[in-house]
Write an enzyme that holds these catalytic residues in place. Structure first.
Site, mmCIF file in Angstrom:
data_model
loop_
_atom_site.group_PDB
_atom_site.id
_atom_site.type_symbol
_atom_site.label_atom_id
_atom_site.label_comp_id
_atom_site.label_asym_id
_atom_site.label_seq_id
_atom_site.Cartn_x
_atom_site.Cartn_y
_atom_site.Cartn_z
ATOM 1 N N CYS A 141 -29.530 -4.104 12.838
ATOM 2 C CA CYS A 141 -30.903 -4.152 12.330
ATOM 3 C C CYS A 141 -31.094 -5.267 11.306
ATOM 4 O O CYS A 141 -30.220 -5.554 10.502
ATOM 5 C CB CYS A 141 -31.285 -2.799 11.746
ATOM 6 S SG CYS A 141 -31.305 -1.494 12.998
ATOM 7 N N ASP A 165 -26.540 4.576 13.166
ATOM 8 C CA ASP A 165 -27.025 5.422 12.079
ATOM 9 C C ASP A 165 -28.508 5.736 12.221
ATOM 10 O O ASP A 165 -28.958 6.827 11.853
ATOM 11 C CB ASP A 165 -26.775 4.739 10.737
ATOM 12 C CG ASP A 165 -25.335 4.919 10.272
ATOM 13 O OD1 ASP A 165 -24.474 5.183 11.132
ATOM 14 O OD2 ASP A 165 -25.077 4.787 9.070
ATOM 15 N N GLU A 223 -26.525 9.830 5.133
ATOM 16 C CA GLU A 223 -27.452 8.875 4.521
ATOM 17 C C GLU A 223 -28.812 9.537 4.315
ATOM 18 O O GLU A 223 -29.259 10.334 5.141
ATOM 19 C CB GLU A 223 -27.626 7.643 5.416
ATOM 20 C CG GLU A 223 -26.441 6.713 5.388
ATOM 21 C CD GLU A 223 -26.667 5.448 6.184
ATOM 22 O OE1 GLU A 223 -25.904 4.494 5.976
ATOM 23 O OE2 GLU A 223 -27.588 5.400 7.018
ATOM 24 N N SER A 279 -28.833 4.679 3.193
ATOM 25 C CA SER A 279 -28.835 3.581 4.140
ATOM 26 C C SER A 279 -29.081 2.284 3.390
ATOM 27 O O SER A 279 -29.735 2.265 2.340
ATOM 28 C CB SER A 279 -29.939 3.797 5.169
ATOM 29 O OG SER A 279 -30.199 2.613 5.886
ATOM 30 N N CYS A 289 -21.824 -2.575 13.930
ATOM 31 C CA CYS A 289 -22.631 -1.684 13.098
ATOM 32 C C CYS A 289 -21.819 -0.968 12.029
ATOM 33 O O CYS A 289 -20.626 -1.161 11.902
ATOM 34 C CB CYS A 289 -23.442 -0.750 13.976
ATOM 35 S SG CYS A 289 -24.776 -1.656 14.823
ATOM 36 N N ASP A 290 -22.490 -0.092 11.291
ATOM 37 C CA ASP A 290 -22.113 0.286 9.926
ATOM 38 C C ASP A 290 -20.639 0.609 9.687
ATOM 39 O O ASP A 290 -19.991 -0.002 8.852
ATOM 40 C CB ASP A 290 -22.941 1.486 9.492
ATOM 41 C CG ASP A 290 -24.414 1.152 9.369
ATOM 42 O OD1 ASP A 290 -24.870 0.235 10.072
ATOM 43 O OD2 ASP A 290 -25.110 1.802 8.580
ATOM 44 N N LYS A 291 -20.081 1.618 10.358
ATOM 45 C CA LYS A 291 -18.720 2.055 10.073
ATOM 46 C C LYS A 291 -17.701 1.326 10.932
ATOM 47 O O LYS A 291 -16.504 1.358 10.660
ATOM 48 C CB LYS A 291 -18.572 3.576 10.309
ATOM 49 C CG LYS A 291 -19.690 4.394 9.706
ATOM 50 C CD LYS A 291 -19.976 4.025 8.264
ATOM 51 C CE LYS A 291 -21.310 4.562 7.782
ATOM 52 N NZ LYS A 291 -22.475 4.124 8.507
#
Length: 556
Positions: free
Chosen positions: A191, A78, A442, A468, A119-121
């Site tokens: 992160c 992202d 985001e 985010s 990570c995110d998704k």
């Protein structure tokens, strides 16, 4: 589902010939086949070490008597996709990941799965797939990044975005920004703050789908490799006991995750992903569930961007289990939920210790008596909106101000960096929702620009897009219905007064019902921004943010 369906009997001799072509021995073919879903790639820092995690999982599976077989899953960074068209392709990958993993797992009839996301998704997408496929499954993530160090302080990616805003405001030099650029992201891993990736990896533990440490052991620690080996061993135990994801991801387990979410102060994106995961197990998750849980759940952690601590600090303090033990001791956790250890949550956390009461506040000394997230409703968001209230400064918990209206993110950023946003304003960014974006981008760039310009304690931002986990401040997203569907956010005009009351969970446009009705009568749907490719197909199927942006086939 069983690998015997594709490898046993005369009818399956052609399949066995293809397994021979892979170099499998007869001894290997006889073993249970365990699919290892690897999200390794060379563009996402949180995924560059996953090849090593996967090798450790393979050793664990083989040690426990299984045959490990690796296949891939995609992942988007992202941070790299932020601020351009690439961000439209972030959320949409969640469903691609779930769909493609379902296809691979069922087509090849794996007996069990080990998911290796980060990570995110990637994490929610694989949790959705696990629920669909429903064979014994264990998760082990790639692990969080260590915090960076700039000018004697720990820093992370959110500091980097805010540095760009500070440069625009003239309070930071180009050399300062370069120093941040070179030091805020010092290692591989997701992160280092409580952003979306780390939120979802921690909630995977709370759901019972990952072993202790899944969300917090840093990516560069050898403990992460040991965890991966144990994940490989654990999936073989689940296979023997026939414990499956739907035995684990029950309604009570999802409510446990939501409770832990409130205590940790997780990303607002969890309010997109938990409903989507719940949908896969047949639980109709209304985001309004968040408020009664938030009202009774103390916020125990202030990790970046809400505070000065990082994932490595949470790990040293005892991790997710220590947080859950604090919550269980006051009766807020369903302790009888099954987990991938083969034991219940209660059995897993009974010996957990809070080793640092500043990183994990005890329940009698919380950062706040209420949880990290809140769902706001009102005439501007009849179906709800989401704010990370643990990252909102006290003076912005209640705010009224004039709307500054923008129909896309880029226009808002130009106005913020151009000094056109003043103290007290309420920035409205619309037509950025799941359907209108499409893809629900985001808004880290505008929130960071607001903070970097020194307006974080005086300016609010409202959007039908999302934020985010690195965003902080009075940032209210997921406004539903979205503008593309004719939601009230589409009717806001420049200068309208918007009233935000986070303690009372309201979000209102101070315009009369008659005036809103007149505006609605004149409103016309916008032409789709994208008419070809995957984004167009996604836009035709996606639901609003309050439903987790799940996909539904049109009934027309």
């Amino acid at each position: 589902m069983s690998s015997e369906n594709m490898k046993c009997g005369m009818q399956q001799a052609p399949a066995r010939s293809l397994l021979n072509a892979l170099g499998f021995t007869p001894e290997e073919i006889k073993k249970p086949m365990v699919g290892i879903v690897s999200s390794y790639n060379e563009i996402v820092p949180g995924h560059m070490n996953i090849d090593k995690i996967v090798e450790a999982v393979k050793l664990g599976v083989a040690e426990a008597g299984g045959m490990p077989v690796v296949f891939p899953a995609i992942a988007v960074c992202d941070g790299i996709a932020m601020g351009h068209i690439g961000m439209k392709y972030s959320l949409v990958t969640r469903d691609l990941i779930a769909d493609s993993t379902e296809c691979m797992a069922i087509a090849h009839q794996f007996d069990a799965l080990v998911m290796v996301p980060n990570c995110d998704k990637n994490v929610p997408g694989l949790l959705m797939a696990a629920a669909r496929v429903n064979v014994p499954t264990v998760f082990v993530s790639g692990g969080p990044m260590l915090a960076g160090h700039v000018k004697g302080k720990k820093r992370s990616l959110s500091s980097m975005f805010e540095a760009v805003g500070s440069y625009a405001a003239g309070t930071m030099t180009k050399e300062d920004v370069t120093e941040f650029e070179n030091h805020v992201c010092p290692t591989c891993g997701s992160c280092s703050g409580m952003y979306t990736a780390n939120s979802m990896n921690c909630l995977t533990e709370a759901l019972g789908m990952g072993l202790s440490g899944n969300g917090t052991i840093p990516a560069v620690y050898s403990d992460r490799l040991r965890l991966a080996k144990h994940a490989g061993m654990a999936v073989m135990e689940l296979l023997k006991k026939n414990i499956r994801p739907r035995d684990i991801m029950t309604k009570d387990a999802i409510l446990n995750a939501l409770t832990v979410d409130m205590a940790l102060g997780c990303s607002t994106n969890s309010m997109l992903h938990l409903p989507a995961i719940a949908h896969e197990v047949g639980f109709d998750f209304d985001i309004s569930f968040a408020n009664p849980i938030s009202e009774k759940t103390p916020n125990l952690c202030h990790l970046a961007p809400a505070g000065p601590t990082y994932m490595e600090d949470l790990n040293e303090a005892g991790g997710v289990y220590a947080v859950m033990k604090e919550l269980a001791d006051i009766g807020l956790i369903h302790t009888d939920c099954m987990t991938v250890t083969g034991n219940t949550i209660g059995e897993n956390i009974k010996n957990a210790i809070n080793k640092d009461p500043e990183v994990i506040r005890p329940t009698d000394n919380p950062y706040s008596k209420t949880g990290g997230l809140a769902v706001l409703k009102g005439n501007l968001a009849p179906d709800g909106s989401v704010v990370k209230r643990s990252a909102v400064v006290p003076e912005m918990m209640v705010h009224e101000g004039p709307a500054r209206v923008f129909d896309c993110e880029e226009d808002a950023i130009e106005a913020i960096k151009g000094g056109k946003i003043k103290e007290g304003d309420v920035v409205v960014i619309r037509y950025e929702g799941p359907k209108g974006g499409p893809g629900m981008r985001e808004m880290l760039n505008p929130t960071s620009a607001i903070a970097g310009m020194g307006l974080g304690s005086t300016v609010a931002l409202i959007t039908d897009g999302r934020f985010s986990g690195a965003s902080r401040g009075a940032s209210i997203g997921h406004v539903s219905p979205e503008a593309a569907l004719g939601g009230p956010i589409a009717l806001v005009e420049e200068g309208d007064i918007i009233a935000i009351d986070i303690p009372h969970m309201t979000l209102d446009l101070k315009v009369s019902d008659d005036e809103l009705a007149a505006r609605r009568a004149n409103w016309k749907p916008r032409e789709p921004k994208v008419t070809t490719g995957y984004l167009a197909r996604y836009a035709s199927m996606v639901t609003s943010g309050n439903r987790g942006a799940i996909l539904e086939i049109s009934k027309q």
